[in-house]
Design a protein around this motif. Structure first.
Motif, short mmCIF file in Angstrom:
data_model
loop_
_atom_site.label_atom_id
_atom_site.label_comp_id
_atom_site.label_asym_id
_atom_site.label_seq_id
_atom_site.Cartn_x
_atom_site.Cartn_y
_atom_site.Cartn_z
N UNK A 147 77.72 29.89 85.26
CA UNK A 147 76.56 29.31 84.64
C UNK A 147 75.80 28.75 85.93
N UNK A 148 74.26 29.43 85.93
CA UNK A 148 73.53 29.29 86.86
C UNK A 148 72.97 27.69 87.40
N UNK A 149 72.89 27.15 85.85
CA UNK A 149 72.44 25.66 86.16
C UNK A 149 73.43 25.02 86.86
N UNK A 150 74.83 25.18 86.54
CA UNK A 150 75.90 24.38 86.97
C UNK A 150 75.74 24.76 88.48
N UNK A 151 75.66 25.97 88.95
CA UNK A 151 75.48 26.16 90.55
C UNK A 151 74.47 25.45 91.12
N UNK A 152 73.00 25.56 90.28
CA UNK A 152 72.00 24.83 91.10
C UNK A 152 72.23 23.39 90.85
N UNK A 153 72.79 22.64 90.08
CA UNK A 153 73.12 21.20 89.91
C UNK A 153 73.97 20.95 91.06
N UNK A 154 74.98 21.64 91.57
CA UNK A 154 75.98 21.32 92.37
C UNK A 154 75.25 21.30 93.68
N UNK A 155 74.61 22.55 93.98
CA UNK A 155 73.58 22.71 95.27
C UNK A 155 73.03 21.37 95.30
N UNK A 156 72.14 21.17 94.31
CA UNK A 156 71.01 19.97 94.35
C UNK A 156 72.11 18.48 94.84
N UNK A 157 73.07 18.47 94.31
CA UNK A 157 74.04 17.16 94.56
C UNK A 157 74.54 17.16 95.96
N UNK A 158 74.63 18.32 96.28
CA UNK A 158 75.40 18.31 97.74
C UNK A 158 74.06 18.21 98.69
N UNK A 159 73.10 18.47 98.39
CA UNK A 159 71.83 18.65 99.29
C UNK A 159 71.21 17.02 99.22
N UNK A 160 71.32 16.59 97.99
CA UNK A 160 70.81 15.17 98.07
C UNK A 160 72.03 14.15 98.82
N UNK A 161 73.46 14.39 98.77
CA UNK A 161 74.16 13.69 99.51
C UNK A 161 73.97 13.86 100.94
N UNK A 162 73.77 15.05 101.41
CA UNK A 162 73.48 15.34 102.82
C UNK A 162 72.33 14.41 103.43
N UNK A 163 71.42 14.37 102.54
CA UNK A 163 69.99 13.64 102.67
C UNK A 163 70.45 12.07 102.91
#
Length: 192
Positions: A112-128
């Motif tokens: 599911x594309x949206x799950x992949x996008x949400x996961x990537x966004x969460x990991x990016x925000x955590x790194x920030x």
């Protein structure tokens, strides 16, 4: 009292995390909440919408918690990072800890594309947030904060397997040494 949407998300968060997203159907979710399935569908168009709401809620709450820890810690970057890892330890030693909800969702719904996008966004925000915690250290390419975030992710993964503090203790010791060396190096450069 929580409104129905909040109750659905809260119940989904508990069941999806504890038992898995595929295992928990809409019938079970409605039954746990004590409502008819038709009522549930009036608030969410599909199970996918419930999954997205669950992940959005987790994203918001976990980032708020990490941000509060950073803001309330002493100004030393080592203290801020240490407190983030200690909080992970408090969560990770619990027997019900299964790891990152985004990675769990991705393992079940990676198609599911949206799950992949949400996961990537969460990991990016955590790194920030790790970059924010280390803001006083000269790290223009964020290589240090990226490394600390990777160690954090690895620590969480190991704690989801054995719920021991061994990985946490090792991570904190090495990060503290790394940060002490980096801060000491910056101090010597500035004085030199």
């Amino acid at each position: 009292m929580k409104n129905l949407r909040e109750r659905v998300i809260s119940t989904a968060r508990d069941l999806f995390y504890r038992e898995g997203i595929h295992v928990v159907g809409v019938d079970r979710l409605a039954e746990e909440i004590g409502i008819a399935k038709a009522t549930l569908y009036r608030h969410f168009a599909s199970k996918d919408e419930i999954i997205f709401a669950y992940l959005e809620d987790f994203h918001r709450q976990s980032l708020e918690s990490m941000r509060r820890i950073i803001e309330n810690a002493p100004p030393d970057p080592r203290d801020r990072i240490g407190r983030l890892f200690v909080e992970l330890g408090h969560i990770g030693i619990r027997p019900e800890f299964r790891g990152c909800p985004f990675l769990l969702a991705l393992s079940e719904y990676g198609h599911v594309q949206r799950i992949r996008e949400m996961t990537a966004e969460h990991k990016r925000a955590t790194r920030a947030l790790f970059a924010l915690a280390l803001r006083e250290i000269d790290d223009p390419e964020h290589s240090l904060s990226e490394l600390v975030a990777l160690i954090y992710e690895g620590t969480a993964a190991l704690m989801s397997v054995d719920h021991s503090t061994q990985a946490l203790t090792t991570a904190i010791r090495h990060i503290d040494s790394l940060l002490a060396a980096r801060i000491g190096s910056a101090s010597r450069t500035a004085a030199g």
